[in-house]
Write a protein that holds these residues in place. Structure first.
Motif, PDB file in Angstrom:
ATOM      1  N   LYS A 153       0.840  -1.192   0.000  1.00 53.16           N
ATOM      2  CA  LYS A 153       0.000   0.000   0.000  1.00 53.16           C
ATOM      3  C   LYS A 153       0.877   1.245   0.000  1.00 53.16           C
ATOM      4  O   LYS A 153       2.032   1.200   0.440  1.00 53.16           O
ATOM      5  CB  LYS A 153      -0.949   0.014   1.197  1.00 53.16           C
ATOM      6  CG  LYS A 153      -0.259  -0.025   2.536  1.00 53.16           C
ATOM      7  CD  LYS A 153      -1.290  -0.085   3.651  1.00 53.16           C
ATOM      8  CE  LYS A 153      -0.579  -0.117   5.008  1.00 53.16           C
ATOM      9  NZ  LYS A 153      -1.553  -0.154   6.124  1.00 53.16           N
ATOM     10  N   SER A 154       0.337   2.322  -0.514  1.00 49.82           N
ATOM     11  CA  SER A 154       1.091   3.567  -0.591  1.00 49.82           C
ATOM     12  C   SER A 154       0.791   4.434   0.624  1.00 49.82           C
ATOM     13  O   SER A 154      -0.083   4.124   1.441  1.00 49.82           O
ATOM     14  CB  SER A 154       0.741   4.311  -1.877  1.00 49.82           C
ATOM     15  OG  SER A 154      -0.560   4.864  -1.782  1.00 49.82           O
ATOM     16  N   GLU A 155       1.505   5.542   0.677  1.00 46.79           N
ATOM     17  CA  GLU A 155       1.306   6.490   1.789  1.00 46.79           C
ATOM     18  C   GLU A 155      -0.086   7.100   1.757  1.00 46.79           C
ATOM     19  O   GLU A 155      -0.605   7.542   2.778  1.00 46.79           O
ATOM     20  CB  GLU A 155       2.349   7.615   1.709  1.00 46.79           C
ATOM     21  CG  GLU A 155       3.804   7.179   1.787  1.00 46.79           C
ATOM     22  CD  GLU A 155       4.319   6.571   0.499  1.00 46.79           C
ATOM     23  OE1 GLU A 155       5.306   5.805   0.554  1.00 46.79           O
ATOM     24  OE2 GLU A 155       3.732   6.830  -0.580  1.00 46.79           O
ATOM     25  N   ILE A 156      -0.683   7.145   0.568  1.00 42.50           N
ATOM     26  CA  ILE A 156      -2.032   7.698   0.444  1.00 42.50           C
ATOM     27  C   ILE A 156      -3.037   6.814   1.172  1.00 42.50           C
ATOM     28  O   ILE A 156      -4.017   7.276   1.747  1.00 42.50           O
ATOM     29  CB  ILE A 156      -2.431   7.801  -1.045  1.00 42.50           C
ATOM     30  CG1 ILE A 156      -1.439   8.666  -1.814  1.00 42.50           C
ATOM     31  CG2 ILE A 156      -3.850   8.335  -1.185  1.00 42.50           C
ATOM     32  CD1 ILE A 156      -1.576   8.541  -3.324  1.00 42.50           C
ATOM     33  N   GLU A 186      13.409   5.918  -2.793  1.00 39.70           N
ATOM     34  CA  GLU A 186      12.063   5.981  -3.341  1.00 39.70           C
ATOM     35  C   GLU A 186      12.140   6.030  -4.873  1.00 39.70           C
ATOM     36  O   GLU A 186      12.890   6.801  -5.444  1.00 39.70           O
ATOM     37  CB  GLU A 186      11.350   7.222  -2.821  1.00 39.70           C
ATOM     38  CG  GLU A 186       9.921   7.343  -3.282  1.00 39.70           C
ATOM     39  CD  GLU A 186       9.317   8.692  -2.918  1.00 39.70           C
ATOM     40  OE1 GLU A 186       9.790   9.307  -1.947  1.00 39.70           O
ATOM     41  OE2 GLU A 186       8.390   9.123  -3.600  1.00 39.70           O
ATOM     42  N   ASP A 237      -4.192   5.487   3.872  1.00 35.27           N
ATOM     43  CA  ASP A 237      -4.071   5.565   5.331  1.00 35.27           C
ATOM     44  C   ASP A 237      -5.241   4.844   5.988  1.00 35.27           C
ATOM     45  O   ASP A 237      -5.967   4.079   5.332  1.00 35.27           O
ATOM     46  CB  ASP A 237      -3.977   7.035   5.768  1.00 35.27           C
ATOM     47  CG  ASP A 237      -5.210   7.845   5.395  1.00 35.27           C
ATOM     48  OD1 ASP A 237      -5.093   9.076   5.308  1.00 35.27           O
ATOM     49  OD2 ASP A 237      -6.284   7.245   5.174  1.00 35.27           O
ATOM     50  N   LYS A 241       5.348  -1.838  -5.361  1.00 34.78           N
ATOM     51  CA  LYS A 241       4.488  -0.710  -5.721  1.00 34.78           C
ATOM     52  C   LYS A 241       4.731  -0.386  -7.176  1.00 34.78           C
ATOM     53  O   LYS A 241       5.850  -0.507  -7.674  1.00 34.78           O
ATOM     54  CB  LYS A 241       4.818   0.522  -4.873  1.00 34.78           C
ATOM     55  CG  LYS A 241       4.395   0.411  -3.437  1.00 34.78           C
ATOM     56  CD  LYS A 241       4.760   1.679  -2.694  1.00 34.78           C
ATOM     57  CE  LYS A 241       4.572   1.483  -1.208  1.00 34.78           C
ATOM     58  NZ  LYS A 241       5.091   2.612  -0.431  1.00 34.78           N
TER      59      LYS A 241
END
Lengths: 112, 111
Positions: free
Chosen positions: A57-60, B1, A62, B98
């Motif tokens: 999952k990404s930082e977005i 990153e 949450d 990702k």
């Protein structure tokens, strides 16, 4: 030809409300994804799902976000308490191999 | 990153001309994808490139991957108006799986 479907095509909601976006991936696919695209901007990865659990999952993504595969066909994205900045196009994608992904038509979410 | 950069971000060209869109990325990966998006529409998978030196062609489009240079190119041959769209490259980060998209190249082909 099988395709990914998404409902609804457009969802309008009030800030603070919960929304559930629905996706039906291609039937023999094993990997599932959600992305969002704010109008005119790039596509942003939210989450990937494999073997009934989140694989990345990404930082977005949450605590306000969650995903579920409640049965053998649906894959849902829930936003618990929507914010204005959640307004975007949300795309579901699925993949058989984890490489080539097939995207759904998207759900346009508008938060007022 | 992992960072993915495309250039140009906007390209206006005449029909019949050739041009190349570039996609650079910042960390090691050997999985790169090209997508096409028409205005207001979803993303259509064009190419999946999974190894160094991979080259794939479909019609007037050809994509290649150089993992050592961390560079992919999408070459357009003898452009036609129907190719007008936004083209995105996306890179799979093997460290965390990702998938990071570039900002897209908006291609406008003039008749």
């Amino acid at each position: 030809e099988p395709e990914v479907t998404q409902t609804p095509s457009h969802q309008v909601t009030q800030m603070g409300q919960e929304v559930i976006l629905r996706c039906v991936p291609i039937s023999n696919h094993l990997y599932f994804y959600w992305y969002r695209q704010i109008l005119g901007q790039k596509v942003e990865f939210l989450v990937s799902f494999y073997n009934n659990e989140i694989s990345e999952k990404s930082e977005i993504f949450d605590d306000q976000f969650s995903v579920e595969r409640p049965d053998g066909s649906n894959f849902t994205l829930k936003i618990r308490s929507t914010k204005l900045e959640d307004s975007a196009m949300y795309f579901c994608a699925s993949s058989r191999t984890g490489h080539e992904q097939f995207f759904g038509p998207g759900t346009r979410l508008t938060v007022l | 990153e992992l960072k993915v950069e495309q250039n140009p971000l906007f390209l206006s060209m005449q029909e019949g001309k050739n041009y190349t869109i570039y996609c650079n990325y910042s960390t090691t990966s050997d999985r790169l994808y090209w997508y096409r998006q028409d205005p207001g529409k979803s993303l259509e998978s064009l190419f999946v490139l999974l190894s160094n030196g991979a080259v794939k062609q479909e019609g007037r489009l050809m994509a290649s991957l150089d993992t050592k240079a961390r560079l992919s190119t999408l070459h357009i041959t003898a452009a036609v108006h129907d190719l007008s769209a936004t083209y995105f490259c996306a890179v799979d980060n093997p460290r965390d799986d990702k998938i990071i998209f570039g900002k897209g190249t908006r291609l406008h082909i003039l008749p």
